[in-house]
Design a protein around this motif. Sequence first.
Motif, PDB file in Angstrom:
ATOM      1  N   THR A   1       0.842  -1.197   0.000  1.00 24.85           N
ATOM      2  CA  THR A   1       0.000   0.000   0.000  1.00 24.85           C
ATOM      3  C   THR A   1       0.881   1.251   0.000  1.00 24.85           C
TER       4      THR A   1
ATOM      5  N   GLY B   1       0.293   3.676   2.111  1.00 28.94           N
ATOM      6  CA  GLY B   1       0.169   4.249   3.449  1.00 28.94           C
ATOM      7  C   GLY B   1      -0.501   3.272   4.386  1.00 28.94           C
ATOM      8  N   PHE B   2      -0.646   3.675   5.637  1.00 28.92           N
ATOM      9  CA  PHE B   2      -1.198   2.778   6.654  1.00 28.92           C
ATOM     10  C   PHE B   2      -2.719   2.869   6.772  1.00 28.92           C
ATOM     11  N   ARG B   3      -3.308   3.974   6.332  1.00 28.88           N
ATOM     12  CA  ARG B   3      -4.746   4.165   6.485  1.00 28.88           C
ATOM     13  C   ARG B   3      -5.452   3.869   5.169  1.00 28.88           C
TER      14      ARG B   3
ATOM     15  N   SER C   1      -5.047   6.085   1.501  1.00 31.99           N
ATOM     16  CA  SER C   1      -3.934   5.515   0.743  1.00 31.99           C
ATOM     17  C   SER C   1      -4.471   4.528  -0.280  1.00 31.99           C
TER      18      SER C   1
ATOM     19  N   PHE D   1      -2.488  -5.178  10.655  1.00 33.30           N
ATOM     20  CA  PHE D   1      -2.471  -4.295   9.490  1.00 33.30           C
ATOM     21  C   PHE D   1      -3.258  -4.845   8.298  1.00 33.30           C
ATOM     22  N   ASP D   2      -2.803  -5.944   7.703  1.00 35.87           N
ATOM     23  CA  ASP D   2      -3.370  -6.389   6.424  1.00 35.87           C
ATOM     24  C   ASP D   2      -4.878  -6.595   6.487  1.00 35.87           C
TER      25      ASP D   2
ATOM     26  N   TYR E   1      -6.936  -3.324   7.169  1.00 34.60           N
ATOM     27  CA  TYR E   1      -6.824  -2.471   5.987  1.00 34.60           C
ATOM     28  C   TYR E   1      -7.741  -2.975   4.878  1.00 34.60           C
TER      29      TYR E   1
ATOM     30  N   GLY F   1       8.000   0.642   2.828  1.00 32.83           N
ATOM     31  CA  GLY F   1       7.967   2.096   2.777  1.00 32.83           C
ATOM     32  C   GLY F   1       8.871   2.667   1.693  1.00 32.83           C
TER      33      GLY F   1
END
Length: 387
Positions: A32, A34-36, A40, A102-103, A106, A164
């Motif tokens: 991705t 970004g994290f959000r 993102s 996260f995954d 998201y 990143g």
Amino acid sequence: MKTQHSRGVCPEEYLTAIGKDPARVIYFDIETTGFRASSSQLYMIGWALRETASPAGSNTHPGWEVTQLLAESRSEERSLLEQFALALQRCDTIIAFNGDRFDLPYLKEKYAIHHMSDPFEGIEAVDLYREIRPCRSLLGLKALNQKSVEQFLSISRKDPFSGGELIDVYRSVRSHTASDPEDAAGKLYLHNREDVLGMLAMTPLLAYPMMFTSESPVHFSITDPAGLLVETDSFFSADAPFPLSFEAFYDIPVPFPRDVEADCAAYRLLAHGNRVHVTIPLCTATLYHFFPNYRDYYYLPHEDTAVHKSVGHFVDPAYRKNATARTCYVKKEGVFLPQVREMFTPSFKSSYQDSLLWFEAGKALTLDPDAFSAYIRSLVLAASSAQ
């Protein structure tokens, strides 16, 4: 949208050992910007599924096919989600690394943003990060990111980048500003592919949590310094002419991918093959049992012991004093085993401030199998958290 396919290998016996059907398991990783999810872009999904048949002319078991989808524009994000949802339909278990944090959140939010149904409904998630986290210290892992864990298992990678670092590389691909578009896309594929292949190769990590959950029977023996067995009817004697060790072991259904050991305050743990060994040198000593309600006791200095006031009031006041927390004890000479929490009473300590507890070793022979098993596993768990 671009697609790439490759093949990988998975040690499936570890999936079977935790009750999973390899044909119903999917490994996946996302990339991705970004994290959000709300601000993102999801630009790549890679997943691995067990092939339904062996390669033509092969006598080997079916391999694992890795599929990677790369969105060349923001508008293709929905197509990635649709194709991944189709892949999930044949699965009841998903495996990711740090997926719970996260995954999965998201992706769930992305499906909601696109007004798509949640494809994870009824699917169980196994997070390799979460599974290995309780064993981090025992395994000597200073960091718990995927690359560090892969190094622990001697899994090699060609990809030098972090997720990143690749965001700008993807933006150059999306905006057609990359000086070498094929090379830039290749970096994206390589990173994601090695994350997915790495998870397949990391599957044996599932063996380490089995140290705490295995229901295999615990066996024990007593050995002398030369490793020779000693008869159990005499080994608890305080008059033994040499130090003895209490040896306990139990098995897990699959082998550990790498041996680990821990030297604790009063015992040693070794995970080797598919066996967990606990070696406990028997402690022949004079230890102290401290009474908690010290205000109900007198301390007798000449006898160096405490007695309850209901008995102590018969003692001449010149030979008694009110007990304190540090003097409210009785002494016991014998042979002892350690316990990291008070599972068996009475418990003993070498001094008031000592945190390690002991119990009389002879009691171990009278424990029922469940209690004995719980005792050994408590030492194993403590060894993991103490490192």
